[in-house]
Design an enzyme around this catalytic site. Structure first.
Site, mmCIF file in Angstrom:
data_model
loop_
_atom_site.group_PDB
_atom_site.id
_atom_site.type_symbol
_atom_site.label_atom_id
_atom_site.label_comp_id
_atom_site.label_asym_id
_atom_site.label_seq_id
_atom_site.Cartn_x
_atom_site.Cartn_y
_atom_site.Cartn_z
ATOM 1 N N SER A 15 0.851 -1.241 -0.189
ATOM 2 C CA SER A 15 -0.073 0.068 0.052
ATOM 3 C C SER A 15 0.926 1.212 0.126
ATOM 4 O O SER A 15 0.346 2.409 -0.660
ATOM 5 C CB SER A 15 -0.933 -0.027 1.277
ATOM 6 O OG SER A 15 -0.104 -0.020 2.359
ATOM 7 N N ASN A 16 1.929 1.090 0.507
ATOM 8 C CA ASN A 16 2.989 2.438 0.434
ATOM 9 C C ASN A 16 3.686 2.612 -0.780
ATOM 10 O O ASN A 16 3.878 3.818 -1.342
ATOM 11 C CB ASN A 16 4.101 2.148 1.398
ATOM 12 C CG ASN A 16 3.432 2.615 2.951
ATOM 13 O OD1 ASN A 16 3.318 3.706 3.301
ATOM 14 N ND2 ASN A 16 3.417 1.469 3.821
ATOM 15 N N MET A 92 10.909 -7.240 4.026
ATOM 16 C CA MET A 92 11.063 -8.010 5.311
ATOM 17 C C MET A 92 12.367 -8.716 5.316
ATOM 18 O O MET A 92 12.732 -9.850 5.629
ATOM 19 C CB MET A 92 10.132 -9.159 5.384
ATOM 20 C CG MET A 92 8.609 -8.570 5.279
ATOM 21 S SD MET A 92 8.279 -7.390 6.578
ATOM 22 C CE MET A 92 8.098 -8.355 7.875
ATOM 23 N N ARG A 93 13.573 -8.143 4.497
ATOM 24 C CA ARG A 93 14.653 -8.712 4.575
ATOM 25 C C ARG A 93 15.910 -7.729 4.881
ATOM 26 O O ARG A 93 15.765 -6.379 4.546
ATOM 27 C CB ARG A 93 15.245 -9.174 3.251
ATOM 28 C CG ARG A 93 14.275 -10.187 2.285
ATOM 29 C CD ARG A 93 14.144 -11.561 2.784
ATOM 30 N NE ARG A 93 15.358 -12.171 2.867
ATOM 31 C CZ ARG A 93 15.341 -13.453 3.061
ATOM 32 N NH1 ARG A 93 14.596 -14.201 3.418
ATOM 33 N NH2 ARG A 93 16.613 -14.119 2.977
ATOM 34 N N ASN A 109 13.732 4.137 5.285
ATOM 35 C CA ASN A 109 12.656 3.244 5.535
ATOM 36 C C ASN A 109 11.456 3.834 6.324
ATOM 37 O O ASN A 109 11.832 4.823 6.968
ATOM 38 C CB ASN A 109 13.524 2.310 6.625
ATOM 39 C CG ASN A 109 12.474 1.073 7.124
ATOM 40 O OD1 ASN A 109 12.048 0.475 6.101
ATOM 41 N ND2 ASN A 109 12.570 0.862 8.265
ATOM 42 N N HIS A 111 8.453 3.086 9.096
ATOM 43 C CA HIS A 111 8.273 2.136 10.123
ATOM 44 C C HIS A 111 6.940 2.782 10.922
ATOM 45 O O HIS A 111 6.904 3.940 11.287
ATOM 46 C CB HIS A 111 9.436 2.314 11.274
ATOM 47 C CG HIS A 111 9.395 1.372 12.316
ATOM 48 N ND1 HIS A 111 9.506 -0.147 12.136
ATOM 49 C CD2 HIS A 111 9.043 1.411 13.603
ATOM 50 C CE1 HIS A 111 9.265 -0.698 13.391
ATOM 51 N NE2 HIS A 111 9.123 0.009 14.182
HETATM 52 C C1 GRF Z 1 4.196 -0.757 6.645
HETATM 53 O O1 GRF Z 1 3.255 -0.488 7.938
HETATM 54 C C2 GRF Z 1 5.285 0.077 6.944
HETATM 55 O O2 GRF Z 1 5.681 0.873 7.599
HETATM 56 C C3 GRF Z 1 6.137 -1.429 7.324
HETATM 57 O O3 GRF Z 1 5.617 -2.381 6.787
HETATM 58 C C4 GRF Z 1 4.318 -1.983 6.312
HETATM 59 C C5 GRF Z 1 4.073 -2.027 4.849
HETATM 60 O O4 GRF Z 1 2.719 -2.100 4.275
HETATM 61 N N1 GRF Z 1 7.847 -1.196 7.599
HETATM 62 P P1 GRF Z 1 2.459 -2.104 2.901
HETATM 63 O O5 GRF Z 1 3.040 -3.476 2.256
HETATM 64 O O6 GRF Z 1 3.035 -0.601 2.336
HETATM 65 O O7 GRF Z 1 0.976 -2.238 2.762
#
Ligand code: GRF
Length: 202
Positions: A15-16, A92-93, A109, A111
């Site tokens: 989604s980001n 996630m790596r 990044n 968070h």
């Molecule tokens: C987000 O909450 C970001 O802050 C974290 O992982 C999530 C990723 O969400 N690092 P998406 O895949 O962008 O929906």
């Protein structure tokens, strides 16, 4: 001046990634999303890139002998595309020095908590369970250590008494989707300067 070329690294929903793509389309990014890097071929973010017509480097870590091995391939692609900024958005790596050294000071990044509180995974739930009244979103430079690195922007999100993990996550994501494109734009416009741990934004 040529536009800043951005690679987004993501592993999941994306989604980001989508928020960045939308911001670019609406002329709010000041940069070009040039590449998606994803370590899970089945992740929804891969479909999002396809729909947006953005090239993707998709790989399975287990097909490589080491993290360094796949990062070398990614780095070659980043170099070929003249990528100037890496955005980790739910990747996630952990990155090794292969990419971290080549892109020192050019990796950010996002968070879903107010660092240095609640680093790591599942932090929306952790903040809720801990009972803090305020959590939020952090965008920071990444340096290879988990959720460390100088902080560029933070925004608080209040936790309500009737919040569940879902309702809180929804409000946090909303903030993320606004804050991340804003930070990328400021970097693209050359308005972000780092001195030690402190980041100055003009
Ligand atoms: C987000 O909450 C970001 O802050 C974290 O992982 C999530 C990723 O969400 N690092 P998406 O895949 O962008 O929906």
């Amino acid at each position: 001046m040529a536009k800043l070329q951005v690679a987004v690294f993501a592993s999941g929903n994306g989604s980001n990634f989508q928020a960045l793509v939308d911001a670019e389309r609406e002329g709010r990014l000041g940069a070009e999303i040039r590449l998606l890097v994803c370590n899970r071929p089945e992740a929804p973010v891969v479909k999002r890139a396809e729909a947006a017509g953005i090239p993707a480097f998709v790989f399975r870590p287990k097909d490589y002998p080491s993290r360094e091995a796949y990062e070398k391939e990614i780095l070659a692609e980043l170099t070929r595309l003249d990528i100037g900024l890496i955005v980790l958005a739910g990747f996630m790596r952990i990155l090794t020095s292969v990419i971290v050294d080549a892109y020192a000071g050019r990796i950010i990044n996002i968070h879903p908590a107010l660092l240095p509180a609640f680093p790591g995974l599942n932090v929306i739930r952790e903040a809720l369970e801990y009972g803090v009244k305020v959590t939020g979103v952090t965008v920071h430079f990444a340096d290879g250590n988990l959720d460390a690195g100088p902080i560029i922007a933070q925004e608080a999100v209040k936790i309500e008494e009737d919040d569940t993990e879902e309702t809180l996550a929804e409000r946090i994501h909303k903030v993320e989707h606004r804050l991340l494109p804003e930070v990328v734009r400021k970097i693209a416009e050359g308005r972000v300067r780092v001195e030690g741990r402190r980041v100055y934004v003009r």
